[in-house]
Design an enzyme around this catalytic site. Structure first.
Site, PDB file in Angstrom:
ATOM      1  N   ARG A  26      36.800  32.028  46.657  1.00 33.18           N
ATOM      2  CA  ARG A  26      36.060  32.866  45.706  1.00 33.18           C
ATOM      3  C   ARG A  26      36.755  34.222  45.558  1.00 33.18           C
ATOM      4  O   ARG A  26      37.213  34.804  46.542  1.00 33.18           O
ATOM      5  CB  ARG A  26      34.635  33.070  46.209  1.00 33.18           C
ATOM      6  CG  ARG A  26      33.853  34.095  45.390  1.00 33.18           C
ATOM      7  CD  ARG A  26      32.433  34.246  45.884  1.00 33.18           C
ATOM      8  NE  ARG A  26      31.625  33.085  45.493  1.00 33.18           N
ATOM      9  CZ  ARG A  26      30.611  32.616  46.208  1.00 33.18           C
ATOM     10  NH1 ARG A  26      30.299  33.165  47.359  1.00 33.18           N
ATOM     11  NH2 ARG A  26      29.911  31.580  45.777  1.00 33.18           N
ATOM     12  N   THR A  56      40.166  44.317  41.375  1.00 30.44           N
ATOM     13  CA  THR A  56      41.095  44.592  42.479  1.00 30.44           C
ATOM     14  C   THR A  56      41.917  43.345  42.823  1.00 30.44           C
ATOM     15  O   THR A  56      43.078  43.457  43.214  1.00 30.44           O
ATOM     16  CB  THR A  56      40.359  45.102  43.734  1.00 30.44           C
ATOM     17  OG1 THR A  56      39.380  44.152  44.127  1.00 30.44           O
ATOM     18  CG2 THR A  56      39.695  46.435  43.480  1.00 30.44           C
ATOM     19  N   GLY A 115      46.370  38.739  49.698  1.00 28.22           N
ATOM     20  CA  GLY A 115      47.350  39.822  49.727  1.00 28.22           C
ATOM     21  C   GLY A 115      48.784  39.381  49.548  1.00 28.22           C
ATOM     22  O   GLY A 115      49.605  40.116  49.029  1.00 28.22           O
ATOM     23  N   GLU A 116      49.110  38.193  50.001  1.00 24.29           N
ATOM     24  CA  GLU A 116      50.520  37.820  50.004  1.00 24.29           C
ATOM     25  C   GLU A 116      50.898  36.740  49.007  1.00 24.29           C
ATOM     26  O   GLU A 116      52.066  36.608  48.628  1.00 24.29           O
ATOM     27  CB  GLU A 116      50.907  37.332  51.409  1.00 24.29           C
ATOM     28  CG  GLU A 116      50.876  38.428  52.431  1.00 24.29           C
ATOM     29  CD  GLU A 116      50.632  37.901  53.829  1.00 24.29           C
ATOM     30  OE1 GLU A 116      51.462  38.143  54.697  1.00 24.29           O
ATOM     31  OE2 GLU A 116      49.614  37.215  54.039  1.00 24.29           O
TER      32      GLU A 116
END
Lengths: 328, 293, 169
Positions: free
Chosen positions: B182, B188, B257-258
């Site tokens: 999700r 962001t 993040g990656e």
């Protein structure tokens, strides 16, 4: 950064007299010199700030332009006469560095900027004859992708990083110099030295001599000129190679041609041999390529920069084809 | 990962952990998450992070912070419900209920699905003559790492031009599609995906650490020699995602993040191959590798 | 010897080694301007001197004698609130960590003035005519002196595009 005395000069005579009294360096926008001082690669006892000397671009009696040494790079690039009569110069300036740096950098400082060779900059751990004469050259046998294919020596293979100077070389610019012994004019092409066994001596300027301006002559080739810079990153990067070229075609024959290369030598490299072969011929891609082959036959490459020969050949040919309006 | 939730006499919650915010939206997302979980409006929640005096937090990395911080907030909120129930005593609409029959709603606790049996944090604290209530919760290694193997996926699409004169590659379009559980905050998250993809562009085209083996010196050790992408290198980037919740994580979310970085270089190399027929397997894809015959 | 920063006059440092950046951050506590690479490679320290964007890390403070400096602390709207570009950065998510943001914003505000003046860039097709309209490529080339490691480029360009589309000041 080591201590130094700072003096701000308001006219060239004042600059010369201050510089004559102490071992000093002239300071323009500081974009290169301040950096080198911070890295302790340069440590002058005094700085004479010449960035506030009169900064004007004026028309000359022969129909050319005289650009003051203190004029900022962006001001030259945006000047209407430069844009229309010397587009190669405007484009070359706009290809250089970033807008912020162009707002700071002066014409005189741009000419006298030093190499960006990573070994020159690595004072803490690399050998460099330019930084420390006699210490050796780690670029030979090291990473030399950005390095010279013309005019290098066993002592140094660094390149001159300026874009502006490549355009000035193509335009046969003349540098006005004032020194303790009086004034003199130096063709830009003769201003920078090849490294030989003294790569630390980079120009023919004598101690205390100050660049006061750059003179451009008018020509049809100057008005019909272009600059192409090849780089890894699309902006804000030094050239792998760059090309400044101007062309005048009269009755289907090349009446005037100027080709200068950047990123290939310790000075802007004028391709005189290729120019000579092409003068008087009718412009065609094959002829351009053949002339460049002849020019580049003198190139001496290293592990990292052998590609520059082919890259230079193709890029010059493409720029010339575009200027001539012939099939690329 | 530990989280302390404190609710003061005005019913305002402070969620604290020594986690990190490097700009990826940790504070924003966990504030939204906490408000949602505690039944509070956004303005009634403060998230405090970035200080080692706060409850232990693990590092922001391994695409793990969002999920593990979320799990710790979840654990703390379960404890909070139990303690509030005890504090409420018998003189409350919640009397007689067990903790697992409760949910957070309307700035307080209520019986699941029953608005008539509700008491606010403020009211519970006031009756108990307390200024605040504070609990700490912890998250351990997520179940998905112990028993399951659940991975995020991405597909990257790239449209580019290769100069047949100089070999320079310029990217015109970039699309990233992601299956990462999700998505907690679309704004962001989109920025994090894009940011990762731009790092991937640098990896594909310009970034290279040059180690001079003779001296051990890094010869691209400065930002002038090590080229990260500039504005002109970066096209408009579209991102899309499946938004399928992960049933094994507390918010259905996994770290993002990656994953933006990982597929880009391959997509660029494939597009360059499609454009030129030249298969280059060594990054970065600099012009000299594409000087075509 | 004095320098005007955001409308207030300050004395210049005695030591000529002090950069404009260090004067701002270390001596005047104007820490909005950021120290990035300290060598002219990143643009984080961009400020506006006499209307031109420059790198404060490579400017000796003494060289700014008599000049007017604008930093991010001086970027305010008429009502004292956020500058329209700051607001646009928030709306378009033009940053993650925020470290490059003051430099991006100072750079962009000065860049808009260059654009409206008709200054060409390396991607301007017709040098003599100057830029035509506002294109994202023009914004990108002109902003390429400001690096962003988080990768907020799209949002930054969106925000600047919005500023350029607005009324000229």
């Amino acid at each position: 950064m080591r201590s130094f005395d700072y003096h701000c000069a308001t006219n060239p005579a004042e600059a010369l007299s201050i510089a004559g009294a102490a071992p000093a360096r002239y300071l323009g926008g500081g974009t290169n010199l301040v950096d080198l001082m911070r890295q302790n690669i340069e440590a002058p006892a005094a700085l004479v700030d010449v960035s506030r000397l009169p900064a004007v671009i004026e028309e000359t009696p022969n129909g050319g332009l005289l650009i003051g040494a203190a004029v900022r790079n962006n001001v030259v690039a945006a000047h209407p006469s430069v844009r229309t009569r010397y587009p190669v110069l405007s484009r070359a300036l706009l290809a250089g560095a970033s807008a912020q740096i162009r707002n700071m950098a002066t014409v005189g400082g741009n000419i006298l900027q030093r190499t960006r060779c990573a070994y020159f900059y690595d004072a803490a751990g690399s050998h460099c004859n330019k930084r420390e004469p006699g210490s050796g050259c780690d670029a030979i046998g090291g990473f030399n992708r950005y390095h010279a294919i013309f005019g290098a020596s066993e002592h140094c293979i660094a390149t001159h990083p300026s874009d502006m100077c490549v355009a000035l070389a193509a335009l046969d610019a003349v540098v006005h110099v004032k020194g303790p012994g009086g004034e003199r004019d130096v063709p830009l092409l003769d201003l920078h030295r090849l490294p030989g066994d003294r790569p630390d001596i980079e120009t023919v300027l004598q101690p205390g001599e100050l660049i006061t301006g750059v003179a451009l002559s008018p020509s049809a080739a100057a008005a019909h000129s272009a600059y192409r810079k090849v780089r890894d990153r699309s902006s804000y990067a030094f050239a792998l190679i760059s090309v400044a070229a101007g062309l005048e075609v009269v009755d289907g024959r090349i009446a005037d041609i100027r080709i200068a290369l950047g990123g290939v030598a310790a000075k802007p490299w004028r391709a005189l041999r290729a120019e000579e072969m092409l003068l008087g011929t009718d412009p065609a891609k094959e002829r351009f390529l053949a002339a460049l082959d002849a020019e580049l036959a003198a190139a001496k490459t290293f592990d990292g920069n052998a590609f520059k020969v082919e890259l230079a050949k193709r890029t010059v040919a493409a720029v010339l084809c575009e200027l001539a309006g012939v099939n690329p | 990962m530990s989280v302390r939730i404190t609710i003061d006499g005005e019913g305002h919650a402070t969620v604290a952990s020594a986690a990190h915010e490097m700009g990826m939206g940790t504070t924003t997302v966990q504030r939204q998450h906490s408000a949602d979980r505690l039944g509070l409006p956004l303005e009634s929640v403060t998230v405090k992070i970035g200080d080692t005096s706060l409850p232990f937090g693990s590092f922001a990395g391994g695409s793990s912070q969002t999920a593990s911080l979320g799990a710790a907030i979840n654990a703390a909120s379960v404890k909070l419900a139990g303690e509030l129930l005890r504090m409420a005593g018998n003189d409350t609409p919640l009397a007689g209920l067990r903790a697992n029959e409760l949910e957070f709603a309307d700035a307080g606790l209520r019986k699941i699905g029953d608005a008539s049996r509700h008491e606010s944090f403020k009211s519970i604290l006031k009756r108990a003559a307390r200024n605040e209530i504070s609990v700490t919760g912890e998250s351990g290694t997520p179940l998905e790492m112990l028993k399951f193997s659940i991975h995020s996926r991405s597909a990257i699409f790239c449209e580019l031009r290769v100069s047949d004169v100089t070999g320079e590659i310029r990217i015109d379009r970039l699309v990233g599609s992601f299956d990462c559980g999700r998505i907690l905050n679309p704004k962001t998250a989109a920025s994090q995906f894009r940011g990762g993809m731009i790092m991937g562009l640098g990896m594909a085209l310009t970034e290279e650490t040059l180690l001079d083996e003779r001296s051990g010196r890094i010869m691209s050790a400065s930002i002038t020699d090590y080229h990260v992408p500039v504005h002109l290198d970066v096209p408009d980037i579209d991102v899309l995602w499946t938004d399928i919740p992960d049933p094994r994580t507390p918010m259905g979310a996994r770290g993002i993040g990656e994953i933006g970085v990982t597929g880009v270089a391959a997509a660029v190399a494939n597009a360059a191959f499609n454009a030129t027929g030249r298969r280059v397997r060594e990054l970065p894809l600099t012009p000299d590798k594409f000087l075509l015959d | 010897m004095a320098i005007v920063i955001n409308g207030t006059e300050y004395p210049l440092p005695d030591d000529p080694r002090v950069s404009l950046l260090d004067l701002l951050r270390e001596q005047l506590q104007l820490t909005g301007t950021k120290l990035g690479c300290n060598q002219g490679g990143c643009g984080a320290c961009t400020v506006i001197v006499d209307g031109a964007r420059v790198l404060s890390c490579l400017t000796l403070a003494v060289q700014a004698d008599g000049r007017e400096v604008r930093t991010i602390e001086g970027m305010v709207a008429a009502d004292g609130g956020l500058h329209p570009l700051q607001q646009a950065f928030i709306e378009h998510d033009g940053f993650q960590c925020g470290y490059c943001t003051p430099g991006q914003i100072c750079s962009a505000i000065a860049m808009v003035a260059e654009y409206r003046r008709g200054d060409p860039s390396y991607v301007t097709a017709d040098l003599a005519e100057g830029p035509k309209g506002t294109t994202r490529q023009e914004i990108r080339e002109r902003m390429s002196g400001n690096l962003c490691r988080c990768g907020a480029h799209n949002g930054i360009v969106d925000a600047i595009e919005e500023l350029l589309a607005g009324e000229a000041p």
